[in-house]
Each structure stands twice: as C-alpha cells, then as structure tokens.
Design an enzyme around this catalytic site. Structure first.
Site, PDB file in Angstrom:
ATOM      1  N   LYS A  31       0.705  -1.254   0.066  1.00 28.70           N
ATOM      2  CA  LYS A  31       0.094  -0.074  -0.084  1.00 28.70           C
ATOM      3  C   LYS A  31       0.872   1.284   0.024  1.00 28.70           C
ATOM      4  CE  LYS A  31      -4.387  -2.075   1.661  1.00 28.70           C
ATOM      5  NZ  LYS A  31      -3.926  -3.155   1.701  1.00 28.70           N
TER       6      LYS A  31
HETATM    7  C1  LIG Z   1      -4.568  -4.429   1.008  1.00 27.36           C
HETATM    8  C2  LIG Z   1      -3.914  -5.625   1.044  1.00 27.36           C
HETATM    9  C3  LIG Z   1      -4.238  -6.633   0.199  1.00 27.36           C
HETATM   10  C4  LIG Z   1      -5.374  -6.715  -0.770  1.00 27.36           C
HETATM   11  O1  LIG Z   1      -5.363  -5.585  -1.744  1.00 27.36           O
HETATM   12  P1  LIG Z   1      -6.642  -5.104  -2.432  1.00 27.36           P
HETATM   13  O2  LIG Z   1      -5.966  -3.938  -3.332  1.00 27.36           O
HETATM   14  O3  LIG Z   1      -7.666  -4.452  -1.368  1.00 27.36           O
HETATM   15  O4  LIG Z   1      -7.132  -6.289  -3.499  1.00 27.36           O
HETATM   16  C5  LIG Z   1      -3.436  -7.915   0.305  1.00 27.36           C
HETATM   17  N1  LIG Z   1      -2.423  -8.087   1.091  1.00 27.36           N
HETATM   18  C6  LIG Z   1      -1.877  -7.106   1.752  1.00 27.36           C
HETATM   19  C7  LIG Z   1      -0.741  -7.390   2.717  1.00 27.36           C
HETATM   20  C8  LIG Z   1      -2.599  -5.865   1.710  1.00 27.36           C
HETATM   21  O5  LIG Z   1      -2.363  -5.064   2.764  1.00 27.36           O
END
Ligand SMILES: *Cc1c(COP(=O)(O)O)cnc(C)c1O
Length: 481
Positions: free
Chosen positions: A123
């Site tokens: 993220k």
């Molecule tokens: C947010 C997240 C996801 C999921 O990603 P999306 O964009 O919501 O599909 C998967 N793995 C981790 C570690 C995350 O923080």
C-alpha cells in the site's frame, strides 16, 4: 483526460477534481473516459525509459497519460520525490525475485517486491504518491484537509507514514483498541508527528468504520471541518499501482512480443484492478489471476458469475487478515468494463439491487464469459493450511520467507502456471508484519528490517475512546485550530 462515474452521472471532472473526492455524486466510482492505448513503439519507449531512467521516470510516463491538469515539470518532480531508493529500499524500487530451485533452468514464478516501503506492505506504493499529490494540490488551492479513516492494520499505517509532516493535511485514524498485531500497533502509535492522530476505539473494526461513515454522513460537519478519506476506491491510488505492472513486465521479459501473467493476492480488488487497467492499455498480460483467502467473494464470482456479499458474521478472521473482506469495494470498476461500460446497468446491479438482495448473478449474461476470454481473468482460493504449507514449501525449496498474503498468491499461482509464460506474484507484505503465522509455519521469527528494531518499546501516542461518534467529533474539533 476526463473521468466518468461507473453509474452514468453526466459530470466529467479532471484528475485533480477527483483526487480529493471519494465516490462520484451518484455513488459510482471514477474511471477514465477511455484507456490510453500503447502501440508497439510506445511500449518500446517505455521499456527504454524503465531501463535507462528507472521507476520514477516510468511512473511519470504512465501517470502523465492520465493527468493533464498538473504541469509536466511538477508531476515529474512529484514522481521523483516519491519513488526514491531511500524510501523504497532498492534502486529498482520493485525488484523481481525468482523462485528458482537449483535444478531448474528457468524460474516459473517470480515475486515482485512491492513491500519495501515505510510500512512494509504494497500500500505504500500508492499511498506515498498520494501524500505528495495531496500536499501539492492543497497548497495550490490554499486549502486544508482532515483525513478520517478506519483501519485494521495496513491501510492506516500506510496513510499515516504517507501524510506525516505534510502541510495542509491532518490524519485522524481510528482502529479497534488492542486488536492489531503488536508490530502494527507499534508502527502507528510511535508516530509523534503533530498532524497524525491515532484514536483507538473500544470495539471492533466495524465500530470504527461505522463512526467514519456517521461523521461523513453529517454533511454540515464534513464541510465545516473539511473531512476527507484515503480509502482504496481513490482513483489516484489505483493509477499509481498500474506502474508496477509495467515494471514487473519489463523485468521478466526481453522483448515486447513476450507475455507474462500476474497473480494478485486480493481483497478489495484495487491491486488487481490496476493490472486490468494496464492490460487494457495494451501491456502484454496473458492472465490476471485473482487469489483470495477463505473470504472468497471474488473467487466465487469468477467461478460462477454470482457476486454474493458476505455479512459481518460470515466474514472470517484469517491469517491473511488484509484480505478479510465482505465485499470488494473496487469491483464495480471491473464490472462496469465487463458490462461494456453501461452505466445504467452498473447502477442497476450495484445500486439498489446489491444493497437490498446482497448479491447479483451474471451467470446467464453473455458478458460473464468475457471475464475469462476477453479480460483474461482466472481465480483461486487458499486456506490457512494452504498458507502454512506454501510458506514451508517456499522456504524449503527456495530459501525465502514469504508473508501470509503472498503465500495465498503463490499457492493459487501454482495452479495456473502455463508453459512459456512467466508468472509474477505480487508480494503484498513482508513476513514480519504477520510474525505469529510465520512462527507457526517455520518455528522461527521472520527477519526484522533494521529500522524496525525495538519499535515496540518506543513511546506511543494514542487516544483510547469509547465507540461514540460525538466523542470522535469533539476530538477532531479540538485538534483543528
Ligand atoms: C490491502 C492488502 C491486500 C489486498 O489488496 P486489494 O487492493 O484490497 O485487493 C493484500 N495483501 C496485503 C498485505 C494488503 O495490505
């Protein structure tokens, strides 16, 4: 470039208008009016940019196809400031790591390392850019923004590390008191920046989310205190993620005649939706494989054509918690494309239908087959046992420790390998964030990056509060001069 709502609203705002906004006025999500198309020479040029100038320059090239209301030199500077080796740990920013055993000539699977940013989850890739874009645009408008959010872990910390010290922005982040992992709590609560406010709510994640919704629905308060969000439906976040599909592709191939597939550990469908956008632009992606955990809303859709939202009680707590979702908030974007961009039809199934019935069924619709054929989607699911086994297998065969979400990706990727097509699994977090499951699988603690040594012992700044909207509002008022 103008943007439209997936539910057919007549407005056509530009990038900076939707940057600070959440949903479109009709409750839809924003998408570009059309996807810029890259022909062979444009793709060759992007490969050269990547090879000679690196990630920040590639990011500028991709973003500039979608952003024409920020001057070129400013956008370039914002990309350079965001994607530095100091922030993301390596000169490549998103290096590919082959899963290759000694006897193999070719790696079948690569991991694309997206988790070396400040909070050790992918993220950061989008949120760090968002922080710089927000600061830039707010200064340009002479405005300020108070970001109110709810987090159970990764999003909140990524937002806080992106916004810390930024001018014009304050963050008020609610989280369920005592329910995040000790590492996650330490990450967030040890931030002492004046513009970062941690509010630990006595309750569960849904209580936090309800408070955020209640404050956002109070339009007078929202306007007076300039309340905004940074949730995963923000188009700028999705756009930033498109870039690393290009970087992954250029690293796994020598020429643009080759194809690759991606497997993406998925929750809200933001990450894999960025892959869809890259593919729509002409990046030679063969398959986009959606990997879910036990909360398999998305896998169910791609298998059956039925999208069935889960209730809070049916959403399981798993060992890949960042994928524990009851509905996938970005999924409407993909369905809009699947329905040949028919806003009325999208409104019909995502608006009233979904909120009243809790599901929709496209299995009898001719468009459903296109998810696999035209758009290249596949899917699979993984369970706690699969996760543990995959973490063990990857460690034993390749000497690498992977996180629980990435393990879901590797498990599902192995079921979708095709000859001659490299498979890139997106590494969405580092194992230290989910240490308990790594200990369960391997019997030892995952490696801790040196900058996080001893963070559990640092002084913490957090306000514990009852799950009460008025208390949260009063706190916000008190901390906005
Ligand atoms: C947010 C997240 C996801 C999921 O990603 P999306 O964009 O919501 O599909 C998967 N793995 C981790 C570690 C995350 O923080």
């Amino acid at each position: 470039m103008r943007y439209l709502s997936t539910r057919g609203h007549a407005d056509r705002p530009q990038f900076c208008d939707i940057l600070l906004e959440g949903l479109a006025p009709d409750g839809g999500l924003y998408l570009p009016e059309s996807y810029p198309q890259l022909d062979a020479s444009a793709l060759t040029r992007l490969r050269q940019v990547w090879q000679s100038q690196g990630y920040a320059a590639l990011a500028f090239e991709v973003l500039s196809l979608y952003i024409d209301d920020i001057p070129t030199s400013d956008l370039q500077a914002l990309c350079r400031k965001t994607y530095t080796p100091e922030v993301f740990g390596t000169p490549e920013i998103v290096p590919l790591k082959p899963l290759q055993a000694a006897e193999q000539a070719q790696p079948k699977i690569y991991l694309e390392a997206l988790s070396n940013g400040p909070t050790l989850a992918f993220k950061d890739m989008a949120m760090q850019l968002l922080g710089n874009l927000f600061e830039y645009e707010l200064a340009r408008r002479g405005e300020t923004l108070n970001i109110l959010g709810a987090t159970s872990g990764d999003t909140g910390s990524a937002a806080e590390y992106a916004m810390r010290g930024k001018k014009g922005v304050r963050v008020f982040m609610t989280s369920p008191n005592g329910r995040m992992s000790p590492f996650q709590q330490a990450q967030m609560f040890s931030l002492l920046d004046e513009n970062i406010h941690n509010i630990a709510i006595e309750g569960v994640f849904d209580d936090c989310q309800d408070i955020v919704k209640a404050v956002s629905n109070d339009l007078v308060f929202k306007r007076q205190y300039k309340i905004g969000t940074v949730n995963s439906i923000n188009w700028a976040r999705l756009l930033a993620q498109v870039v690393y599909y290009f970087a992954g592709y250029f690293q796994a191939t020598q020429t643009n005649d080759q194809k690759v597939s991606f497997t993406v550990p998925s929750g809200n469908f933001g990450n894999v939706c960025a892959g869809h956008v890259a593919r729509m632009m002409g990046l030679p992606i063969d398959r986009l494989v959606v990997a879910t955990n036990e909360n398999d809303v998305l896998d169910e859709f791609f298998r059956t054509g039925v999208y069935r939202v889960r209730g809070t009680a049916d959403t399981q707590e798993t060992s890949s918690p960042s994928m524990d979702i009851s509905k996938a908030s970005n999924f409407e974007r993909f369905v809009f494309d699947l329905l040949a961009r028919d806003g009325a039809k999208t409104e019909a199934i995502f608006g009233q239908g979904l909120s009243q019935q809790g599901f929709f069924d496209l299995s009898g619709d001719a468009c459903f087959a296109k998810a696999a054929t035209v758009f290249g989607f596949d899917s699979g699911r993984s369970t706690h046992n699969d996760r543990i086994k995959t973490i063990q297998q990857v460690f034993e065969c390749y000497g690498m420790v992977i996180d629980t979400h990435t393990a879901d990706g590797v498990k599902v990727a192995q079921e979708h390998l095709q000859k001659q097509v490299p498979m890139i699994v997106l590494e969405t977090a580092l194992p230290i964030k989910f240490a308990a499951t790594i200990v369960e699988a391997l019997g030892c603690q995952p490696e801790r990056p040196p900058q996080f040594e001893g963070i559990e012992a640092l002084p913490k700044r957090v306000q514990v509060m009852k799950a009460d909207v008025d208390l949260v509002k009063a706190y916000i008022v008190k901390h906005c001069d």
